[in-house]
Enzyme design. Sequence first.
Site, PDB file in Angstrom:
ATOM      1  N   LYS A 174     -53.938  69.034 -10.204  1.00 23.79           N
ATOM      2  CA  LYS A 174     -54.819  67.852 -10.147  1.00 23.79           C
ATOM      3  C   LYS A 174     -54.814  67.186 -11.520  1.00 23.79           C
ATOM      4  O   LYS A 174     -55.483  67.613 -12.441  1.00 23.79           O
ATOM      5  CB  LYS A 174     -56.246  68.286  -9.762  1.00 23.79           C
ATOM      6  CG  LYS A 174     -56.988  67.231  -9.032  1.00 23.79           C
ATOM      7  CD  LYS A 174     -57.937  66.303  -9.721  1.00 23.79           C
ATOM      8  CE  LYS A 174     -58.599  66.427 -10.993  1.00 23.79           C
ATOM      9  NZ  LYS A 174     -58.609  65.119 -11.717  1.00 23.79           N
ATOM     10  N   GLU A 248     -58.715  75.773 -21.587  1.00 23.26           N
ATOM     11  CA  GLU A 248     -58.240  75.195 -22.856  1.00 23.26           C
ATOM     12  C   GLU A 248     -59.128  73.992 -23.128  1.00 23.26           C
ATOM     13  O   GLU A 248     -58.981  72.955 -22.493  1.00 23.26           O
ATOM     14  CB  GLU A 248     -56.778  74.742 -22.724  1.00 23.26           C
ATOM     15  CG  GLU A 248     -55.813  75.856 -22.392  1.00 23.26           C
ATOM     16  CD  GLU A 248     -55.541  76.771 -23.564  1.00 23.26           C
ATOM     17  OE1 GLU A 248     -56.013  76.476 -24.686  1.00 23.26           O
ATOM     18  OE2 GLU A 248     -54.880  77.793 -23.365  1.00 23.26           O
ATOM     19  N   CYS A 282     -56.149  67.741 -28.713  1.00 18.36           N
ATOM     20  CA  CYS A 282     -57.210  68.754 -28.810  1.00 18.36           C
ATOM     21  C   CYS A 282     -57.220  69.436 -30.169  1.00 18.36           C
ATOM     22  O   CYS A 282     -58.270  69.784 -30.689  1.00 18.36           O
ATOM     23  CB  CYS A 282     -57.047  69.782 -27.706  1.00 18.36           C
ATOM     24  SG  CYS A 282     -55.392  70.467 -27.638  1.00 18.36           S
TER      25      CYS A 282
HETATM   26  P1  NAD Z   1     -62.353  66.092 -18.933  1.00 17.49           P
HETATM   27  O1  NAD Z   1     -62.922  67.444 -19.070  1.00 17.49           O
HETATM   28  O2  NAD Z   1     -63.245  64.949 -18.747  1.00 17.49           O
HETATM   29  O3  NAD Z   1     -61.337  66.049 -17.697  1.00 17.49           O
HETATM   30  C1  NAD Z   1     -60.257  66.943 -17.577  1.00 17.49           C
HETATM   31  C2  NAD Z   1     -59.881  67.098 -16.117  1.00 17.49           C
HETATM   32  O4  NAD Z   1     -60.967  67.688 -15.417  1.00 17.49           O
HETATM   33  C3  NAD Z   1     -59.577  65.807 -15.386  1.00 17.49           C
HETATM   34  O5  NAD Z   1     -58.524  66.060 -14.481  1.00 17.49           O
HETATM   35  C4  NAD Z   1     -60.876  65.516 -14.644  1.00 17.49           C
HETATM   36  O6  NAD Z   1     -60.715  64.732 -13.477  1.00 17.49           O
HETATM   37  C5  NAD Z   1     -61.310  66.915 -14.281  1.00 17.49           C
HETATM   38  N1  NAD Z   1     -62.748  67.077 -14.063  1.00 17.49           N
HETATM   39  C6  NAD Z   1     -63.772  66.352 -14.568  1.00 17.49           C
HETATM   40  N2  NAD Z   1     -64.950  66.851 -14.156  1.00 17.49           N
HETATM   41  C7  NAD Z   1     -64.670  67.926 -13.382  1.00 17.49           C
HETATM   42  C8  NAD Z   1     -65.464  68.876 -12.680  1.00 17.49           C
HETATM   43  N3  NAD Z   1     -66.801  68.834 -12.698  1.00 17.49           N
HETATM   44  N4  NAD Z   1     -64.844  69.882 -12.013  1.00 17.49           N
HETATM   45  C9  NAD Z   1     -63.494  69.973 -12.018  1.00 17.49           C
HETATM   46  N5  NAD Z   1     -62.686  69.092 -12.639  1.00 17.49           N
HETATM   47  C10 NAD Z   1     -63.260  68.081 -13.327  1.00 17.49           C
HETATM   48  O7  NAD Z   1     -61.409  65.944 -20.225  1.00 17.49           O
HETATM   49  P2  NAD Z   1     -60.529  64.694 -20.659  1.00 17.49           P
HETATM   50  O8  NAD Z   1     -61.451  63.640 -21.155  1.00 17.49           O
HETATM   51  O9  NAD Z   1     -59.540  64.347 -19.585  1.00 17.49           O
HETATM   52  O10 NAD Z   1     -59.692  65.319 -21.864  1.00 17.49           O
HETATM   53  C11 NAD Z   1     -60.136  65.357 -23.162  1.00 17.49           C
HETATM   54  C12 NAD Z   1     -60.632  66.741 -23.504  1.00 17.49           C
HETATM   55  O11 NAD Z   1     -59.603  67.702 -23.238  1.00 17.49           O
HETATM   56  C13 NAD Z   1     -60.957  66.901 -24.963  1.00 17.49           C
HETATM   57  O12 NAD Z   1     -62.170  67.600 -25.105  1.00 17.49           O
HETATM   58  C14 NAD Z   1     -59.805  67.750 -25.501  1.00 17.49           C
HETATM   59  O13 NAD Z   1     -60.113  68.494 -26.639  1.00 17.49           O
HETATM   60  C15 NAD Z   1     -59.470  68.602 -24.339  1.00 17.49           C
HETATM   61  N6  NAD Z   1     -58.095  69.110 -24.439  1.00 17.49           N
HETATM   62  C16 NAD Z   1     -57.907  70.425 -24.753  1.00 17.49           C
HETATM   63  C17 NAD Z   1     -56.611  70.921 -24.900  1.00 17.49           C
HETATM   64  C18 NAD Z   1     -56.361  72.376 -25.246  1.00 17.49           C
HETATM   65  O14 NAD Z   1     -55.227  72.825 -25.155  1.00 17.49           O
HETATM   66  N7  NAD Z   1     -57.371  73.124 -25.662  1.00 17.49           N
HETATM   67  C19 NAD Z   1     -55.514  70.064 -24.712  1.00 17.49           C
HETATM   68  C20 NAD Z   1     -55.760  68.728 -24.393  1.00 17.49           C
HETATM   69  C21 NAD Z   1     -57.061  68.258 -24.256  1.00 17.49           C
END
Ligand code: NAD
Length: 478
Positions: A174, A248, A282
């Site tokens: 997803k 992550e 991230c």
């Molecule tokens: P997000 O958490 O808003 O969304 C990530 C994914 O989760 C999307 O596909 C979204 O549709 C889905 N999602 C949202 N709410 C959900 C729920 N309640 N249940 C299940 N799925 C849900 O994050 P984002 O804004 O897309 O990405 C940015 C964040 O990701 C930053 O905090 C960044 O640090 C983190 N990130 C971490 C890594 C790592 O390797 N640690 C890598 C890249 C990004």
Amino acid sequence: MTGLYIGGAWGPAADGATFATLDPAEATVITECAEAGPADVDRAVAAARAALDDPAWAELPAAARARLLWKVADLVEEHADELAELETRDNGQPLAVARNVTVPGTAEHFRYFAGWCTKIEGSVLPVSYPDTLHYTRREPVGVCALITPWNFPLMIAAWKLAPALACGNTVIVKPAEQTPLTTVRLVELMALAGFPPGVVNLLTGGPETGAALAGHAGVDKISFTGSTSVGRSLVHASADNLKRLTLELGGKTPSIIAADADIDAAVAGNVQGALFNSGQVCAAYSRFYVDRKRADEFTSKMAAAADALKVGPGLDPATDLGPLISEDHLMAVDAHVRSALYDGAQLVTGGRRAEGPGFFYRPTVFAEVTDAMAVAREEVFGPVIPVLAYDDPDEIAGRANGLEYGLAASIWTNDLSTAHRLAARIRAGAVFINMIHVPDAATTWGGYKASGWGREMGPYAIDAYTEVKGVWTHLGRV
Ligand code: NAD
């Protein structure tokens, strides 16, 4: 319009719902995508469960699984230009980043884990019972929900798909609603590669789709990359059937610049470390602890280097920094900048939106930042560089460890003992000494503390996508 891929067939959402994905450089709609609802989630989970026991997958020899993954890598390379351009349009990253990092990183990930298929082994362990043979088997966890963020959509999908499939799981991927297009294309290529129906499924949609998938009793494991707040909600969502979780999450990477560091090399590395992908990384270096003796020099050189970067559309070959992902995200980054100003940080450069129809923001450097300010504590996920000074090298590990995050850290010094003493004391999943943050399929990626649970990549990903079973055999007469 793009569809869902369930059980080997493409189609619309059961209720016909769609959502738009935007080009962040132009603020225009690229296309509509199917928005999966609960009925689609049920169907995808059923397809993935059926495929798990289908001999076409369950009994496929490891070497044949390896060939499938290798084929995906070949197909990604054959379609490299198309995938790179699509990633740039949907995510905004400069085309050079998409061509030189995203697409090759994706192909290499599939090749690395193709190699693992034939090397997933158990052990014979010396249990103390007489006349007993004991060995372990590594088996697939089952149906894996792979939920990805928007910042490196294609590459992060590969970080999950390749090891999950190498270990014999079935998957439902997803992608983030902001950037689904390269994942859709990757799944088309995976279908061409010849995975049996139901092994790879794709659901596009937003948080509701993700939540329906995460809460589904037919899902055995969630591998999630995204924000810490959603990561926490997934811990709750997985409580009923105790799903396995790899998380992550967010970060706030400290970069420590010692008095003896080569400042010009540190500036070159830290500008990249902070501003790569416009800071939407991230592990982005996002709080800079500089020995007070070098802080002014470091700050002014960072500001000059940041100013020299060209902000523009990713498709323009002259662009160094592309747009932020959305208007909402730009407003959130700007709110962090306003709060830093309010808290008394000194703006050295940037601090404002850049011209254009898209979501462009000037790289921003702050001096005189203190540990208490939100800009030094919270994840900004944008092109913002807060510089803090330190006087006593012994205080620095404590300050670096002072937040809930622990994804990565960076140290700039010419002194080996400073480098390795700090590397041991900092609580983070990766420490980069005199270099920018880089992931590599061969080694660990993941966070301490609120930056996540578990590790991706390298042998650690095999642990994440397998269950271990002990098999006991009594060898004496019964
Ligand atoms: P997000 O958490 O808003 O969304 C990530 C994914 O989760 C999307 O596909 C979204 O549709 C889905 N999602 C949202 N709410 C959900 C729920 N309640 N249940 C299940 N799925 C849900 O994050 P984002 O804004 O897309 O990405 C940015 C964040 O990701 C930053 O905090 C960044 O640090 C983190 N990130 C971490 C890594 C790592 O390797 N640690 C890598 C890249 C990004």
